[in-house]
Write a protein that holds these residues in place. Structure first.
Motif, PDB file in Angstrom:
ATOM      1  N   GLY A  82       0.844  -1.202   0.000  1.00  0.00           N
ATOM      2  CA  GLY A  82       0.000   0.000   0.000  1.00  0.00           C
ATOM      3  C   GLY A  82       0.874   1.244   0.000  1.00  0.00           C
ATOM      4  N   PHE A  83       0.458   2.230  -0.774  1.00  0.00           N
ATOM      5  CA  PHE A  83       1.283   3.437  -0.925  1.00  0.00           C
ATOM      6  C   PHE A  83       0.522   4.653  -0.401  1.00  0.00           C
ATOM      7  CE2 PHE A  83       3.507   6.752  -3.546  1.00  0.00           C
ATOM      8  CZ  PHE A  83       4.769   6.539  -3.013  1.00  0.00           C
ATOM      9  N   GLU A  84      -0.107   4.488   0.724  1.00  0.00           N
ATOM     10  CA  GLU A  84      -0.818   5.610   1.328  1.00  0.00           C
ATOM     11  C   GLU A  84      -0.091   6.010   2.607  1.00  0.00           C
ATOM     12  OE1 GLU A  84      -2.582   2.536   1.023  1.00  0.00           O
ATOM     13  OE2 GLU A  84      -3.045   3.003  -1.071  1.00  0.00           O
ATOM     14  N   SER A  85       0.072   7.320   2.793  1.00  0.00           N
ATOM     15  CA  SER A  85       0.661   7.856   4.026  1.00  0.00           C
ATOM     16  C   SER A  85       1.964   7.142   4.380  1.00  0.00           C
ATOM     17  CB  SER A  85      -0.321   7.733   5.188  1.00  0.00           C
ATOM     18  OG  SER A  85      -1.525   8.398   4.903  1.00  0.00           O
ATOM     19  N   TYR A 104      10.349   8.302 -10.925  1.00  0.00           N
ATOM     20  CA  TYR A 104       9.793   7.084 -11.515  1.00  0.00           C
ATOM     21  C   TYR A 104       8.436   6.751 -10.899  1.00  0.00           C
ATOM     22  CZ  TYR A 104       9.028   2.223 -12.736  1.00  0.00           C
ATOM     23  OH  TYR A 104       8.455   1.054 -13.185  1.00  0.00           O
ATOM     24  N   LEU A 105       8.339   6.831  -9.583  1.00  0.00           N
ATOM     25  CA  LEU A 105       7.069   6.523  -8.920  1.00  0.00           C
ATOM     26  C   LEU A 105       5.977   7.498  -9.340  1.00  0.00           C
ATOM     27  CD1 LEU A 105       8.309   5.628  -5.308  1.00  0.00           C
ATOM     28  CD2 LEU A 105       7.552   4.042  -7.105  1.00  0.00           C
ATOM     29  N   ASN A 106       6.322   8.769  -9.464  1.00  0.00           N
ATOM     30  CA  ASN A 106       5.331   9.740  -9.947  1.00  0.00           C
ATOM     31  C   ASN A 106       4.855   9.406 -11.352  1.00  0.00           C
ATOM     32  OD1 ASN A 106       4.731  11.593  -7.854  1.00  0.00           O
ATOM     33  ND2 ASN A 106       6.714  12.583  -8.114  1.00  0.00           N
ATOM     34  N   ASP A 107       5.781   8.961 -12.187  1.00  0.00           N
ATOM     35  CA  ASP A 107       5.425   8.622 -13.570  1.00  0.00           C
ATOM     36  C   ASP A 107       4.442   7.463 -13.647  1.00  0.00           C
ATOM     37  OD1 ASP A 107       6.987  10.626 -14.526  1.00  0.00           O
ATOM     38  OD2 ASP A 107       8.432   9.360 -15.574  1.00  0.00           O
ATOM     39  N   ILE A 108       4.496   6.548 -12.683  1.00  0.00           N
ATOM     40  CA  ILE A 108       3.586   5.393 -12.726  1.00  0.00           C
ATOM     41  C   ILE A 108       2.414   5.586 -11.753  1.00  0.00           C
ATOM     42  CG2 ILE A 108       5.385   3.795 -13.509  1.00  0.00           C
ATOM     43  CD1 ILE A 108       5.486   2.716 -10.612  1.00  0.00           C
ATOM     44  N   GLN A 109       2.176   6.849 -11.412  1.00  0.00           N
ATOM     45  CA  GLN A 109       1.000   7.230 -10.613  1.00  0.00           C
ATOM     46  C   GLN A 109       1.098   6.863  -9.136  1.00  0.00           C
ATOM     47  OE1 GLN A 109      -1.058   9.256 -12.320  1.00  0.00           O
ATOM     48  NE2 GLN A 109       0.421   8.861 -13.952  1.00  0.00           N
ATOM     49  N   PHE A 110       2.311   6.649  -8.644  1.00  0.00           N
ATOM     50  CA  PHE A 110       2.510   6.556  -7.199  1.00  0.00           C
ATOM     51  C   PHE A 110       2.923   7.955  -6.750  1.00  0.00           C
ATOM     52  CE2 PHE A 110       3.542   1.792  -6.275  1.00  0.00           C
ATOM     53  CZ  PHE A 110       2.367   1.418  -6.918  1.00  0.00           C
ATOM     54  N   ASN A 111       1.933   8.792  -6.535  1.00  0.00           N
ATOM     55  CA  ASN A 111       2.210  10.211  -6.327  1.00  0.00           C
ATOM     56  C   ASN A 111       2.944  10.464  -5.008  1.00  0.00           C
ATOM     57  OD1 ASN A 111       0.889  10.924  -8.734  1.00  0.00           O
ATOM     58  ND2 ASN A 111      -1.106  10.857  -7.705  1.00  0.00           N
ATOM     59  N   ASN A 112       4.028  11.220  -5.108  1.00  0.00           N
ATOM     60  CA  ASN A 112       4.841  11.493  -3.933  1.00  0.00           C
ATOM     61  C   ASN A 112       5.549  12.830  -4.077  1.00  0.00           C
ATOM     62  OD1 ASN A 112       7.993  11.100  -4.627  1.00  0.00           O
ATOM     63  ND2 ASN A 112       6.751   9.753  -5.932  1.00  0.00           N
ATOM     64  N   THR A 113       6.054  13.329  -2.981  1.00  0.00           N
ATOM     65  CA  THR A 113       6.849  14.554  -2.967  1.00  0.00           C
ATOM     66  C   THR A 113       8.281  14.216  -2.573  1.00  0.00           C
ATOM     67  OG1 THR A 113       4.920  15.880  -2.331  1.00  0.00           O
ATOM     68  CG2 THR A 113       7.090  16.846  -1.919  1.00  0.00           C
ATOM     69  N   TRP A 114       9.221  14.640  -3.399  1.00  0.00           N
ATOM     70  CA  TRP A 114      10.640  14.461  -3.047  1.00  0.00           C
ATOM     71  C   TRP A 114      11.020  15.535  -2.047  1.00  0.00           C
ATOM     72  CZ3 TRP A 114      15.093  17.520  -3.425  1.00  0.00           C
ATOM     73  CH2 TRP A 114      16.312  16.845  -3.293  1.00  0.00           C
ATOM     74  N   SER A 163       6.372  19.838  10.057  1.00  0.00           N
ATOM     75  CA  SER A 163       5.770  20.451   8.866  1.00  0.00           C
ATOM     76  C   SER A 163       5.337  19.419   7.825  1.00  0.00           C
ATOM     77  CB  SER A 163       6.748  21.435   8.216  1.00  0.00           C
ATOM     78  OG  SER A 163       7.901  20.760   7.732  1.00  0.00           O
ATOM     79  N   LEU A 164       5.780  18.158   7.984  1.00  0.00           N
ATOM     80  CA  LEU A 164       5.414  17.120   7.022  1.00  0.00           C
ATOM     81  C   LEU A 164       3.965  16.691   7.239  1.00  0.00           C
ATOM     82  CD1 LEU A 164       8.674  14.961   7.132  1.00  0.00           C
ATOM     83  CD2 LEU A 164       7.903  16.412   5.251  1.00  0.00           C
ATOM     84  N   ASN A 165       3.248  16.488   6.141  1.00  0.00           N
ATOM     85  CA  ASN A 165       1.843  16.086   6.190  1.00  0.00           C
ATOM     86  C   ASN A 165       1.751  14.565   6.335  1.00  0.00           C
ATOM     87  OD1 ASN A 165      -0.844  15.385   5.618  1.00  0.00           O
ATOM     88  ND2 ASN A 165      -1.124  17.128   4.249  1.00  0.00           N
ATOM     89  N   GLN A 166       1.182  14.129   7.440  1.00  0.00           N
ATOM     90  CA  GLN A 166       1.122  12.695   7.732  1.00  0.00           C
ATOM     91  C   GLN A 166       0.270  11.915   6.729  1.00  0.00           C
ATOM     92  OE1 GLN A 166       2.321  10.832  10.446  1.00  0.00           O
ATOM     93  NE2 GLN A 166       3.242  12.420  11.705  1.00  0.00           N
TER      94      GLN A 166
END
Length: 412
Positions: free
Chosen positions: A28-31, A129-139, A168-171
């Motif tokens: 799972g790629f949530e939070s 790479y993860l963003n490109d395959i729709q695993f949205n994340n912030t570097w 400041s990081l969003n959980q």
């Protein structure tokens, strides 16, 4: 929030980067927050850049080799005109620019500014790479969050400031960041010690009050011995924090020694799993009243055995020990095993910073010393004493120490 740490072996090439996505699909790629090491042997390659720089040999050629390796990996992950290629080039231009402008003779300072780029580049590639395959994340840059003193190559964490920065990081979002690095008050990069990415993950987990932390390895979990070094080893499915801390202290490579304390303080469950078989349970480290009774084997190689003796055959007394330990701290040499007799002190030493010869010169001003280099230290926990002779077979024992539950031997 969950914290996942991916080491160098798990991102060593394009196929490995793609496999990280497969692992995340099972978890799972949530939070979640991903802590990433440098790709493969990049740290070793960048160490060579620093060595060549101080030797005044062609360090630019070494930089170019590392750059080409990362570009090759990226060509198998991204389309031709992807912006990641420009970002990779900028990272390497920054290394060259720093070395051209640098005036500091401090090897450790220069080391940290250069070698840290391995993690920055690998995490950027994985994030894109993860963003490109729709695993949205912030570097995000770990140096903006992990604050340290200026003890280059082995920074000490400023916990209060680090916790404040991480607030400041969003959980509820996903992040990709780096292991191994932080920054001092002047925002210069400070590394956390060799193999320090596990520790970075534990720092993030502690400050974010993580639900769990998982380290992804190329082994099934914590074993009763390194399967590459010992036969007939088995998986430890669950161990206590105390067992894990003890194993890390003795040198179990699967766990970084500093990793456990932050997790234990907040009782954060810690898993060691295989990125090759991500659905398997692996090893859980957590609070437990029971200590493991399984016999387990740990090997530390590239050690040095030093014997220190008084010149006048007087006893090794407290004032002698104080002098010796002060010098060990000065040269950042770690003791793996210690044994003393009336007139001598035997030390099995780990020389991470290649300063043992300098230590020896200082000690010889007052003591007689002998060094046997490149020895091996074996630690057997919960040793079956009746079977020790089989273990000793074909080994030349230089030093032996047996306690109630642990046997340690130094061999050449």
């Amino acid at each position: 929030m969950k914290v996942f740490k991916f080491g160098g072996a798990s991102v060593k090439d394009a196929q490995s980067v793609k496999n990280v996505a497969l692992v995340l699909e099972t978890q799972g790629f949530e939070s979640c927050l991903l802590v990433v090491s440098a790709m493969g042997k990049t740290t070793n390659a960048l160490e060579k850049v620093v060595a060549n720089y101080f030797a005044q040999t062609d360090y630019q050629a070494e930089i170019e080799k590392v750059k080409l390796k990362h570009l090759e990996i990226s060509q198998d992950l991204f389309t031709k005109n992807h912006p990641v290629f420009d970002e990779i080039s900028i990272f390497f231009s920054d290394i060259e620019s720093f070395l051209r402008r640098n005036k500091s003779p401090n090897y450790n300072f220069v080391y940290d500014q250069v070698v840290s780029c391995g993690e920055l580049i690998s995490s950027k590639i994985l994030s894109e790479y993860l963003n490109d395959i729709q695993f949205n994340n912030t570097w995000c840059d770990a140096r903006d969050f992990i604050k340290t003193d200026d003890n280059y190559r082995e920074g000490t964490i400023n916990w209060q400031e680090t916790e404040q920065k991480m607030s400041s990081l969003n959980q509820h979002q996903c992040y990709v960041t780096q292991g191994f690095i932080g920054s001092d008050d002047n925002n210069f990069t400070v590394t956390l010690g060799r193999e320090g990415s596990d520790y970075s993950a534990a720092i993030f987990a502690y400050c974010l009050n993580a639900e769990t932390m998982t380290i992804w390895k190329d082994v099934p979990g914590v074993m009763t011995g390194d399967p590459r070094k010992f036969e007939n080893v088995s998986l430890l499915q669950q161990i206590s924090y105390e067992d894990a801390i003890e194993m890390a202290y003795y040198g179990a490579s699967v766990i970084h020694p500093k990793t456990l304390q932050p997790l234990k303080q907040k009782n954060i469950p810690f898993y060691v799993k295989s990125f090759l078989e991500p659905k398997n349970a692996g090893t859980k480290v957590g609070t437990s009243e029971e200590r493991s009774q399984k016999e387990s084997f740990i090997l530390k190689e590239n050690q040095h055995l030093m014997r220190i003796a008084t010149r006048d055959f007087s006893f090794i007394a407290e004032e002698h020990l104080s002098q010796i330990f002060t010098l060990l701290a000065k040269y950042k040499i770690k003791i793996s095993l210690m044994q003393n007799s009336a007139i001598s002190l035997d030390l099995c030493l780990e020389d991470l910073y290649l300063t043992v010869e300098e230590l020896n010169k200082e000690l010889q001003k007052q003591f007689n010393t002998e060094i046997i280099k490149n020895v091996s230290l074996y630690t057997i926990r919960n040793a079956n004493l009746e079977q020790l002779n089989n273990f000793y077979k074909d080994k030349n024992i230089l030093l032996e120490q047996i306690s109630q539950k642990t046997t340690q031997v130094v061999t050449d």
